[in-house]
Design an enzyme around this catalytic site. Structure first.
Site, mmCIF file in Angstrom:
data_model
loop_
_atom_site.group_PDB
_atom_site.id
_atom_site.type_symbol
_atom_site.label_atom_id
_atom_site.label_comp_id
_atom_site.label_asym_id
_atom_site.label_seq_id
_atom_site.Cartn_x
_atom_site.Cartn_y
_atom_site.Cartn_z
ATOM 1 N N PHE A 60 43.690 -66.745 71.810
ATOM 2 C CA PHE A 60 43.417 -65.644 70.888
ATOM 3 C C PHE A 60 42.126 -64.902 71.226
ATOM 4 O O PHE A 60 41.956 -63.735 70.865
ATOM 5 C CB PHE A 60 43.383 -66.150 69.444
ATOM 6 C CG PHE A 60 42.078 -66.741 68.992
ATOM 7 C CD1 PHE A 60 41.175 -65.987 68.264
ATOM 8 C CD2 PHE A 60 41.757 -68.059 69.266
ATOM 9 C CE1 PHE A 60 39.975 -66.529 67.821
ATOM 10 C CE2 PHE A 60 40.567 -68.610 68.834
ATOM 11 C CZ PHE A 60 39.668 -67.838 68.109
ATOM 12 N N LYS A 61 41.226 -65.560 71.959
ATOM 13 C CA LYS A 61 39.956 -64.918 72.288
ATOM 14 C C LYS A 61 40.149 -63.651 73.123
ATOM 15 O O LYS A 61 39.293 -62.776 73.142
ATOM 16 C CB LYS A 61 39.050 -65.889 73.034
ATOM 17 C CG LYS A 61 38.864 -67.265 72.371
ATOM 18 C CD LYS A 61 38.081 -67.187 71.088
ATOM 19 C CE LYS A 61 37.934 -68.538 70.416
ATOM 20 N NZ LYS A 61 36.965 -69.427 71.026
#
Length: 511
Positions: free
Chosen positions: A114-115
């Site tokens: 998700f980063k």
């Protein structure tokens, strides 16, 4: 829109200054001077927008057109979220598990975590600001550079590296705790051999790495020499970028579910950045139930919501942990102190002061309160908030804890269900918490899935050991199959010592 520090709210910065600074000189985190409300017609006007289109609308509320024109902002966003970098056209798609439970998959970017959603944008913002500044310089004038330093418990490092590799005028130094990230996570970082990328394996914990990064930013002379920039979620741009997928999932549900359904977001939480983005979306006006914090055995946040005590060591327990951090199957959440929690604390302090001591100087009073709290966390390892502050926290959040046994059981449960789903251990934390909640019948649960299961092969295979038909190769992306055998470059740091890390930066940074 201007931004100020949670620990000293008098001076204000532009968005550009905030992004390039990362951490405030007083150790605080930057927050917007006000939280903008959504346009009156947003539910209709934004209903069918794509992820990039929604990003432009939301970012425009926080970034003045005088700083980044609409044309330039659109170009930045479309350069970040496109088919060449993302494996799904929706960027962050929703996957149904049952009629009232969905997975929000945030791992379709370059590093399968998700980063990427925020760090791909942040890398482009860094380049945009540096190029603009250097273009304005006179011939022969020294170019501006940026030395990016960050700490990672796994996914931030590779996402930051992929977002900044090869970019001119930027050096990046990523600290990770040696032996405390998954083999794939380590390989994703250390196999990037671009000249501007430097990986540091620190013998210690993630909190040690994070403390070193904060100490570097607090060193005024070192910061001024190297023009430090932050990629951890202490950087406001990361939080802002992540608000978008809360809106995208809201509209996706609205298109298929009756409008009276209420959304409940369950967020696997370590450093409090991902769920804080949801809080900002909620404050802006996005309809949702209480945000649900799902922690692993490193449960400082869950304990805070249960007791009002924010403390490194659980005063109700005598269970030991090396360095205070418990090593778990969900290593990206093996964090003792959640940096972004400070931002929420500021809003709690502000509203509490507003309710109990109205008058002038509310911002400054809230900053003083937060500074006192964070000084206590650093000096004695704990704070205890008043009942009124805890009540405010419980208005918008609830929290639950999950252990490794429950993680394994949950991975197995969802893999063997009628609609089989392979969850990574962090997503499993969220799924387990979703299962123990008792929301009203009209509630739609959305569990944020923060990483591809292949990044945590040991946890997934141990959970699914003996399950008929399971073959880990079936979930292993092609990009991972040669990753572990590729050339690596990494610098080992013998102990968590800021001076040792300074030496590495001095040696390799482009200034």
């Amino acid at each position: 829109m201007k931004y100020f520090s949670t620990r000293g709210g008098l001076s204000e910065l532009t968005f550009e200054e905030t992004v390039l600074a990362g951490l405030a000189p007083d150790g605080g985190l930057y927050i917007p001077a006000s939280i903008p409300q959504l346009p009156s017609n947003w539910q209709d006007f934004w209903a069918n927008k794509t992820f990039p289109e929604l990003s432009i609308e939301i970012l425009s509320l926080f970034i003045s057109a005088d700083e980044i024109s609409q044309t330039d902002l659109a170009a930045l966003v479309h350069a970040t979220y496109n088919d060449s970098a993302w494996r799904h056209p929706d960027i962050t798609p929703l996957q149904p598990l049952t009629t009232n439970k969905y997975i929000l998959e945030l791992f379709h970017g370059p590093t399968y975590a998700f980063k990427d959603v925020a760090l791909q944008l942040l890398g482009n913002l860094f380049s945009y600001f540096l190029q603009r500044r250097n273009k304005a310089k006179s011939p022969g004038e020294e170019r501006e550079t940026l030395t990016v330093v960050g700490a990672t418990s796994g996914d931030t490092g590779s996402a930051a590296i992929y977002g900044l590799r090869g970019k001119p005028d930027v050096s990046i130094f990523i600290l990770h705790p040696k032996g405390r990230v998954s083999p794939v996570q380590e390989a994703q970082m250390t196999t990037v051999t671009d000249a501007n990328v430097h990986n540091l394996a620190v013998k210690g914990t993630f909190d040690d790495c994070q403390d070193i990064v904060k100490a570097l930013f607090a060193d005024a002379a070192f910061n001024a020499k190297h023009h430090l920039g932050a990629v951890n979620s202490i950087n406001w741009a990361r939080i802002l970028a992540q608000t978008v997928y809360y809106f995208l999932s809201y509209f996706a549900i609205r298109r298929t579910i009756p409008t009276d359904a209420e959304l409940q977001f369950i967020v696997p939480t370590g450093n409090f950045g991902d769920i804080l983005a949801g809080y900002y979306a909620k404050r802006m006006g996005l309809p949702m139930a209480k945000l649900v914090i799902a922690t692993n055995a490193n449960d400082i946040l869950t304990r805070f919501w249960k007791t009002g005590r924010y403390e490194k060591a659980d005063s109700d327990s005598s269970s030991p942990a090396v360095g205070g951090v418990i090593e778990t199957l969900s290593p990206a959440m093996d964090i003792l102190v959640s940096s972004n929690f400070e931002r929420l604390l500021w809003y709690l302090a502000f509203e509490n002061v507003q309710n109990t001591n109205p008058g002038g100087g509310l911002r400054e009073k809230a900053c003083q309160t937060v500074k006192g709290w964070m000084d206590d966390v650093k000096s004695i390892g704990r704070i205890v908030v008043s009942d009124s502050v805890l009540e405010l926290a419980r208005r918008d959040f609830t929290a639950e804890r999950v252990d490794d046994k429950q993680i394994r059981q949950t991975i197995r449960k969802y893999y063997t269900s009628a609609r089989s789903y392979t969850a990574d251990p962090h997503t499993a934390v969220g799924l387990h918490v979703a299962g123990v909640l008792s929301p009203p019948p009209n509630t739609i649960q959305i569990i944020l899935s923060t990483a591809h299961p292949a990044k945590f092969s040991e946890a997934v295979t141990s959970a699914l050991d003996g399950v008929p038909g399971f073959d880990f190769d079936s979930v292993l992306p092609e990009a991972f199959k040669t990753l572990l055998t590729m050339e690596r470059r990494v610098i080992e740091v013998e102990r968590p010592d800021v001076e040792l890390v300074k030496g590495v930066v001095e040696r390799f940074a482009v200034i």
